[in-house]
Design a protein around this motif. Structure first.
Motif, PDB file in Angstrom:
ATOM      1  N   THR A  96       0.838  -1.191   0.000  1.00 30.56           N
ATOM      2  CA  THR A  96       0.000   0.000   0.000  1.00 30.56           C
ATOM      3  C   THR A  96       0.871   1.238   0.000  1.00 30.56           C
ATOM      4  OG1 THR A  96      -1.660  -1.192   1.268  1.00 30.56           O
ATOM      5  CG2 THR A  96      -1.883   1.191   1.163  1.00 30.56           C
ATOM      6  N   ASN A  97       0.603   2.134  -0.935  1.00 32.29           N
ATOM      7  CA  ASN A  97       1.348   3.386  -1.001  1.00 32.29           C
ATOM      8  C   ASN A  97       0.863   4.310   0.102  1.00 32.29           C
ATOM      9  OD1 ASN A  97       2.906   5.537  -1.719  1.00 32.29           O
ATOM     10  ND2 ASN A  97       1.890   5.941  -3.679  1.00 32.29           N
ATOM     11  N   GLU A  98       1.784   4.811   0.927  1.00 33.61           N
ATOM     12  CA  GLU A  98       1.394   5.683   2.029  1.00 33.61           C
ATOM     13  C   GLU A  98       0.771   6.972   1.529  1.00 33.61           C
ATOM     14  OE1 GLU A  98       4.545   6.357   4.698  1.00 33.61           O
ATOM     15  OE2 GLU A  98       4.889   4.246   5.148  1.00 33.61           O
ATOM     16  N   ALA A  99       1.217   7.451   0.371  1.00 35.87           N
ATOM     17  CA  ALA A  99       0.654   8.697  -0.150  1.00 35.87           C
ATOM     18  C   ALA A  99      -0.808   8.526  -0.513  1.00 35.87           C
ATOM     19  CB  ALA A  99       1.449   9.160  -1.375  1.00 35.87           C
ATOM     20  N   SER A 100      -1.158   7.348  -1.077  1.00 37.31           N
ATOM     21  CA  SER A 100      -2.545   7.134  -1.471  1.00 37.31           C
ATOM     22  C   SER A 100      -3.450   6.954  -0.271  1.00 37.31           C
ATOM     23  CB  SER A 100      -2.635   5.902  -2.380  1.00 37.31           C
ATOM     24  OG  SER A 100      -2.215   4.752  -1.678  1.00 37.31           O
ATOM     25  N   SER A 101      -2.902   6.518   0.878  1.00 36.77           N
ATOM     26  CA  SER A 101      -3.732   6.328   2.058  1.00 36.77           C
ATOM     27  C   SER A 101      -3.910   7.611   2.857  1.00 36.77           C
ATOM     28  CB  SER A 101      -3.107   5.253   2.960  1.00 36.77           C
ATOM     29  OG  SER A 101      -1.829   5.673   3.403  1.00 36.77           O
ATOM     30  N   ARG A 102      -3.071   8.598   2.624  1.00 34.16           N
ATOM     31  CA  ARG A 102      -3.162   9.842   3.388  1.00 34.16           C
ATOM     32  C   ARG A 102      -3.537  11.040   2.524  1.00 34.16           C
ATOM     33  NH1 ARG A 102       2.311   9.372   7.117  1.00 34.16           N
ATOM     34  NH2 ARG A 102       1.832   7.334   8.004  1.00 34.16           N
ATOM     35  N   GLY A 103      -3.579  10.863   1.246  1.00 34.28           N
ATOM     36  CA  GLY A 103      -3.906  11.975   0.364  1.00 34.28           C
ATOM     37  C   GLY A 103      -3.273  11.756  -0.987  1.00 34.28           C
ATOM     38  N   ALA A 104      -3.452  12.711  -1.858  1.00 36.23           N
ATOM     39  CA  ALA A 104      -2.915  12.595  -3.206  1.00 36.23           C
ATOM     40  C   ALA A 104      -1.403  12.747  -3.177  1.00 36.23           C
ATOM     41  CB  ALA A 104      -3.531  13.669  -4.108  1.00 36.23           C
ATOM     42  N   GLY A 105      -0.702  11.856  -3.834  1.00 31.14           N
ATOM     43  CA  GLY A 105       0.748  11.891  -3.890  1.00 31.14           C
ATOM     44  C   GLY A 105       1.226  12.276  -5.271  1.00 31.14           C
ATOM     45  N   SER A 106       2.439  12.823  -5.351  1.00 32.84           N
ATOM     46  CA  SER A 106       2.980  13.280  -6.628  1.00 32.84           C
ATOM     47  C   SER A 106       4.329  12.632  -6.904  1.00 32.84           C
ATOM     48  CB  SER A 106       3.121  14.811  -6.625  1.00 32.84           C
ATOM     49  OG  SER A 106       3.953  15.230  -5.555  1.00 32.84           O
ATOM     50  N   PHE A 107       4.552  11.424  -6.406  1.00 37.98           N
ATOM     51  CA  PHE A 107       5.816  10.738  -6.620  1.00 37.98           C
ATOM     52  C   PHE A 107       5.785  10.023  -7.963  1.00 37.98           C
ATOM     53  CE2 PHE A 107       5.487  10.890  -1.962  1.00 37.98           C
ATOM     54  CZ  PHE A 107       6.685  11.520  -1.665  1.00 37.98           C
ATOM     55  N   THR A 108       6.869  10.141  -8.706  1.00 37.37           N
ATOM     56  CA  THR A 108       6.976   9.436  -9.972  1.00 37.37           C
ATOM     57  C   THR A 108       7.383   7.988  -9.722  1.00 37.37           C
ATOM     58  OG1 THR A 108       9.302  10.062 -10.238  1.00 37.37           O
ATOM     59  CG2 THR A 108       7.635  11.585 -11.100  1.00 37.37           C
ATOM     60  N   SER A 109       7.329   7.196 -10.784  1.00 34.85           N
ATOM     61  CA  SER A 109       7.701   5.785 -10.656  1.00 34.85           C
ATOM     62  C   SER A 109       9.176   5.637 -10.309  1.00 34.85           C
ATOM     63  CB  SER A 109       7.388   5.046 -11.962  1.00 34.85           C
ATOM     64  OG  SER A 109       6.018   5.140 -12.274  1.00 34.85           O
ATOM     65  N   GLU A 110      10.027   6.515 -10.878  1.00 35.43           N
ATOM     66  CA  GLU A 110      11.452   6.451 -10.570  1.00 35.43           C
ATOM     67  C   GLU A 110      11.721   6.806  -9.109  1.00 35.43           C
ATOM     68  OE1 GLU A 110      10.168   7.846 -13.152  1.00 35.43           O
ATOM     69  OE2 GLU A 110      10.962   6.749 -14.879  1.00 35.43           O
ATOM     70  N   GLU A 111      10.988   7.801  -8.573  1.00 31.41           N
ATOM     71  CA  GLU A 111      11.178   8.168  -7.168  1.00 31.41           C
ATOM     72  C   GLU A 111      10.731   7.042  -6.237  1.00 31.41           C
ATOM     73  OE1 GLU A 111      10.624  13.033  -7.462  1.00 31.41           O
ATOM     74  OE2 GLU A 111       8.910  11.739  -7.040  1.00 31.41           O
ATOM     75  N   GLN A 112       9.651   6.360  -6.596  1.00 32.71           N
ATOM     76  CA  GLN A 112       9.234   5.216  -5.797  1.00 32.71           C
ATOM     77  C   GLN A 112      10.273   4.099  -5.859  1.00 32.71           C
ATOM     78  OE1 GLN A 112       5.319   4.000  -6.970  1.00 32.71           O
ATOM     79  NE2 GLN A 112       4.424   6.028  -6.676  1.00 32.71           N
ATOM     80  N   ALA A 113      10.859   3.893  -7.045  1.00 31.24           N
ATOM     81  CA  ALA A 113      11.908   2.879  -7.166  1.00 31.24           C
ATOM     82  C   ALA A 113      13.132   3.263  -6.337  1.00 31.24           C
ATOM     83  CB  ALA A 113      12.289   2.699  -8.636  1.00 31.24           C
ATOM     84  N   GLU A 114      13.471   4.561  -6.302  1.00 30.49           N
ATOM     85  CA  GLU A 114      14.589   5.007  -5.467  1.00 30.49           C
ATOM     86  C   GLU A 114      14.325   4.711  -3.994  1.00 30.49           C
ATOM     87  OE1 GLU A 114      16.090   8.951  -5.991  1.00 30.49           O
ATOM     88  OE2 GLU A 114      15.636   8.959  -8.135  1.00 30.49           O
ATOM     89  N   THR A 115      13.092   4.919  -3.557  1.00 27.47           N
ATOM     90  CA  THR A 115      12.757   4.638  -2.161  1.00 27.47           C
ATOM     91  C   THR A 115      12.965   3.168  -1.838  1.00 27.47           C
ATOM     92  OG1 THR A 115      11.124   6.423  -2.207  1.00 27.47           O
ATOM     93  CG2 THR A 115      10.944   4.814  -0.423  1.00 27.47           C
ATOM     94  N   HIS A 116      12.542   2.288  -2.740  1.00 30.23           N
ATOM     95  CA  HIS A 116      12.729   0.853  -2.514  1.00 30.23           C
ATOM     96  C   HIS A 116      14.211   0.480  -2.527  1.00 30.23           C
ATOM     97  CE1 HIS A 116       8.545  -0.470  -2.507  1.00 30.23           C
ATOM     98  NE2 HIS A 116       8.315   0.401  -3.470  1.00 30.23           N
ATOM     99  N   ILE A 117      14.979   1.106  -3.409  1.00 31.59           N
ATOM    100  CA  ILE A 117      16.411   0.804  -3.475  1.00 31.59           C
ATOM    101  C   ILE A 117      17.102   1.228  -2.181  1.00 31.59           C
ATOM    102  CG2 ILE A 117      18.556   1.392  -4.665  1.00 31.59           C
ATOM    103  CD1 ILE A 117      16.893   1.645  -7.247  1.00 31.59           C
ATOM    104  N   LYS A 118      16.741   2.402  -1.663  1.00 31.38           N
ATOM    105  CA  LYS A 118      17.373   2.883  -0.431  1.00 31.38           C
ATOM    106  C   LYS A 118      16.946   2.054   0.774  1.00 31.38           C
ATOM    107  CE  LYS A 118      17.961   7.634  -2.058  1.00 31.38           C
ATOM    108  NZ  LYS A 118      17.580   9.058  -1.884  1.00 31.38           N
ATOM    109  N   ARG A 119      15.712   1.538   0.745  1.00 32.67           N
ATOM    110  CA  ARG A 119      15.300   0.638   1.825  1.00 32.67           C
ATOM    111  C   ARG A 119      16.081  -0.667   1.782  1.00 32.67           C
ATOM    112  NH1 ARG A 119       8.651   0.956   1.794  1.00 32.67           N
ATOM    113  NH2 ARG A 119       8.439   3.050   2.670  1.00 32.67           N
TER     114      ARG A 119
END
Length: 376
Positions: A300-323
């Motif tokens: 579940t995307n945290e942005a979608s559960s708390r409001g509209a998010g503006s993260f691109t697919s690459e930024e989401q991939a960066e978050t997973h890579i850093k995790r």
């Protein structure tokens, strides 16, 4: 009254009974349907389901032969009886679904030359069926005895993850007296195997009979899969005022192993099951601990559960890579991409995110570009 002694034979076409898609006769169809007819319907669904003139599941199976994600709404539109079977008895019908997927994969792949030069069927690994649905999730507080062995959907936050373990799916046993060999299947999830107490070898005249409990496990010749346990806690917004959040144990195996890190919000579909803990009190044989054997995970995307998010697919991939990679750690590029694609991410998006991070000097390629080192 003529012809009463002709002895006619009556039969029913099980595939025709299941093929009408009606949900009113689910109980009668479930009682009469054979395993072969259900498997053939699963094969027909995987091979022939094509929304918008695209063979969705057939192409997905060819691209990723290890697992196949099935949308329950698509299956319900194809045949509502199959959906009812999976919801009521998932432990019985999911193995049929997986065997049907293996047969479809074998039929789609071309033959390969064998050792003798003749064309042979290619070797196919077991296919794992992953389920997803758009239905509403059930609160952990409402899970009770009525959901045992049923398909449930819950959501929460992962608070812990165990190490990977080797879970046996088939044990190979040998009798220590007569050397008789026997294979015993293991229950999936956290269940064990039921080992018979006596050997089925019939002693010959003058031969010593086998004693009780003669079986010895041969670990090297048994079959195993990867297993990992997670602990899922209620979402903070789902906890009533003044109450403590509840948690439940999850069991994931095969392609779902190492796909989730603690702190991730999940929506899980699984089989509500029970197992006997090893630290149970003496005499409490009827008390078993509940857990969920996961058959589908959606992050579940945290942005979608708390409001509209503006993260691109690459930024989401960066978050997973850093995790996945801490600062100062290194990992093989191929291994990192495989892990992220198992979570449902596109390989090209992951590669673009790595290029962006490399341009920002956050990662560095070593060993001829095959290993990634995170610098910041």
């Amino acid at each position: 009254m003529s012809g009463w002694d002709e002895g006619p034979v009556y039969y029913s076409d099980q595939a025709a009974v299941l093929g009408d898609g009606g949900g009113d006769n689910t109980n009668s169809a479930a009682a009469t349907a054979s395993r072969d007819s259900v498997r053939s319907l699963f094969k027909e669904f995987i091979r022939g389901f094509k929304p918008n003139n695209v063979f969705r599941y057939r192409e997905s199976l060819l691209q990723n032969p290890r697992s196949l994600q099935i949308d329950m709404e698509d299956l319900d539109g194809f045949n509502s009886d199959l959906t009812a079977f999976i919801r009521s008895s998932p432990a019985d019908y999911l193995p049929l679904f997986e065997s049907a997927a293996e047969e479809v994969l074998v039929s789609l792949r071309s033959k390969v030359p064998g050792e003798t030069g003749e064309m042979e069927e290619p070797d196919v690994l077991p296919v794992q069926i992953l389920l997803t649905s758009k239905e509403d999730h059930v609160s952990m507080r409402y899970l009770g005895a009525q959901y045992i062995s049923k398909l449930v959907k819950i959501s929460g936050i992962t608070i812990s993850a165990s190490r990977i373990k080797a879970k046996s799916i088939r044990l190979k046993l040998v009798c220590k007296n007569c050397k008789n060999v026997k294979e015993v299947p293991c229950r999936p999830g956290l269940g064990g195997a039921i080992i018979p107490r006596s050997c089925d070898h019939v002693p010959q005249p003058g031969e010593e009979p086998c004693p009780l409990d003669p079986w010895i496990v041969i670990p090297d010749e048994s079959k195993y899969v990867d297993l990992q346990t997670l602990k899922l806690q209620e979402n903070p917004e789902d906890v009533p005022t003044g109450e403590l959040p509840r948690n439940i144990l999850l069991s994931v195996d095969r392609s779902l192993v190492q796909s989730i890190v603690p702190g991730t919000r999940l929506t899980v579909m699984g089989i509500y099951s029970t197992f006997q803990p090893s630290t149970s009190q003496r005499g409490a044989v009827a008390i078993r601990q509940s857990y969920i054997r996961v058959v589908g995970i959606e992050e579940t995307n945290e942005a979608s559960s708390r409001g509209a998010g503006s993260f691109t697919s690459e930024e989401q991939a960066e978050t997973h890579i850093k995790r996945r990679m801490g600062i100062g750690n290194h990992i093989s590029e191929r291994k990192l991409i495989d892990e992220l694609t198992r979570r449902g991410m596109n390989e090209s998006i992951v590669r673009r995110a790595l290029i962006i991070m490399h341009q920002r000097d956050e990662i560095e390629y070593k060993r001829e570009g095959r290993t990634i080192f995170r610098k910041a």
